[in-house]
Design an enzyme around this catalytic site. Structure first.
Site, PDB file in Angstrom:
ATOM      1  N   ARG A  82      32.383  42.733  44.063  1.00  0.00           N
ATOM      2  CA  ARG A  82      32.962  43.996  44.517  1.00  0.00           C
ATOM      3  C   ARG A  82      33.717  44.631  43.364  1.00  0.00           C
ATOM      4  NH1 ARG A  82      35.641  40.036  47.777  1.00  0.00           N
ATOM      5  NH2 ARG A  82      37.675  39.455  46.912  1.00  0.00           N
ATOM      6  N   ASN A  92      47.983  44.183  43.952  1.00  0.00           N
ATOM      7  CA  ASN A  92      48.479  42.854  43.566  1.00  0.00           C
ATOM      8  C   ASN A  92      49.966  42.670  43.810  1.00  0.00           C
ATOM      9  OD1 ASN A  92      46.200  42.419  40.744  1.00  0.00           O
ATOM     10  ND2 ASN A  92      46.039  41.661  42.840  1.00  0.00           N
ATOM     11  N   TRP A  93      50.693  43.753  44.086  1.00  0.00           N
ATOM     12  CA  TRP A  93      52.102  43.602  44.457  1.00  0.00           C
ATOM     13  C   TRP A  93      52.243  42.838  45.762  1.00  0.00           C
ATOM     14  CZ3 TRP A  93      55.618  44.589  40.887  1.00  0.00           C
ATOM     15  CH2 TRP A  93      55.360  45.535  39.899  1.00  0.00           C
ATOM     16  N   ASP A 139      38.697  37.780  36.984  1.00  0.00           N
ATOM     17  CA  ASP A 139      39.010  37.134  38.256  1.00  0.00           C
ATOM     18  C   ASP A 139      38.847  35.613  38.161  1.00  0.00           C
ATOM     19  OD1 ASP A 139      39.721  36.942  40.889  1.00  0.00           O
ATOM     20  OD2 ASP A 139      37.784  37.575  41.689  1.00  0.00           O
ATOM     21  N   GLY A 140      39.737  34.902  38.834  1.00  0.00           N
ATOM     22  CA  GLY A 140      39.581  33.457  38.967  1.00  0.00           C
ATOM     23  C   GLY A 140      40.635  32.616  38.288  1.00  0.00           C
ATOM     24  N   HIS A 186      46.814  31.821  34.766  1.00  0.00           N
ATOM     25  CA  HIS A 186      47.081  33.119  34.127  1.00  0.00           C
ATOM     26  C   HIS A 186      47.333  32.941  32.628  1.00  0.00           C
ATOM     27  CE1 HIS A 186      46.963  35.096  37.942  1.00  0.00           C
ATOM     28  NE2 HIS A 186      48.033  34.468  38.407  1.00  0.00           N
ATOM     29  N   SER A 245      46.440  45.053  39.767  1.00  0.00           N
ATOM     30  CA  SER A 245      46.095  46.221  40.580  1.00  0.00           C
ATOM     31  C   SER A 245      47.292  46.698  41.401  1.00  0.00           C
ATOM     32  CB  SER A 245      44.932  45.884  41.517  1.00  0.00           C
ATOM     33  OG  SER A 245      45.380  45.049  42.572  1.00  0.00           O
TER      34      SER A 245
END
Length: 254
Positions: free
Chosen positions: A198, A75-76, A27-28, A44, A72
């Site tokens: 999370r 993420n769409w 993440d990030g 990315h 995920s």
């Protein structure tokens, strides 16, 4: 297929010196780019470099399985241009890394719902998995268009399709072989970068007794030193699996 111990049915022979299986939510990337006044896509790209370094670190340490959350089901929902870039980046990475992974003895597995991927991307996924299928080293799993709830549902549907008689009665042992990661032991160490704390619909079934490590570092900044720090933290954990500390200490071999 090797049958791995379920942490809820029996006490696994967990190695507290080196995790056998590490799972990571990377993440990030977008925030890393925005902090540098660059488009999110640059984050990315930089994240791919961080993943490459983490694979090397895991391989040298003796980690047998590395599973990363790349994209995920949810993420769409991101902007179309970012989703399009991520799909293109995924294809480019596959095309550029298959031979290197094969030469380094790394087995590649892709888990998730592939139905929304382009035909070209699906072909490259299948080719990459086939080429590295017999690789003797660590297994790198990329979760792409993956969600844990989707995983449990598809496993249930497949089980009942194969064995309709179990519709009124099946147990964990019946369902587990149909889960996407039936070929791997449950993760020992879960890492999430980026400051969020999370699970985000990632490996919900498999993370039942995993040690959870959260860091504020953004994924492109997660280097070998940061990975080593996470493993050092893991080594300090007491993995009880429902037992008392006294029982754990009596059985400890590390």
């Amino acid at each position: 297929m090797t049958k791995f111990c379920s942490s809820t049915l029996a006490v696994p022979q967990a190695n507290t010196c080196v995790p056998e299986h590490v799972a990571i939510i990377m993440d990030g990337n977008g925030r890393w780019a925005k902090k540098r006044l660059m488009p999110r896509v640059f984050g990315h790209k930089k994240g791919v470099d961080a993943l490459r370094d983490t694979v090397k670190a895991c391989d040298s340490l003796g980690v047998r399985y590395l599973t990363v959350f790349a994209f995920s089901n949810e993420n769409w929902r991101r902007p179309d241009d970012e989703v399009s870039f991520l799909m293109g980046l995924f294809l480019k990475v596959l095309q550029g890394e298959i031979e290197r992974m094969h030469q380094n003895g790394i087995r590649l597995k892709i888990i998730g719902n592939r139905t929304r991927f382009s035909a070209e991307l699906r072909e490259w996924i299948e080719a990459a998995e086939a080429k590295t299928a017999d690789s003797p080293g660590m297994t790198l799993t990329i979760a792409a268009d993956y969600g844990a709830r989707w995983d449990i549902l598809q496993a249930t549907h497949r089980l009942l399709s194969d064995e309709p008689s179990k519709a009124t009665s099946f147990d964990e042992g019946d369902l587990t072989p149909y889960l996407s990661m039936a070929y791997a032991p449950e993760p020992d160490l879960f890492i999430r970068t980026g400051g969020e704390q999370r699970i985000s619909n990632f490996l919900l079934w498999q993370l039942a007794y995993t040690e959870l490590y959260f860091t504020d570092l953004l994924w492109p900044d997660f280097d070998v030193a940061a990975f080593s720090a996470a493993v050092d933290w893991y080594r300090g954990r007491e993995r009880r699996f429902g037992r008392t500390s006294e029982q754990v200490q009596a059985a400890s071999s590390c």
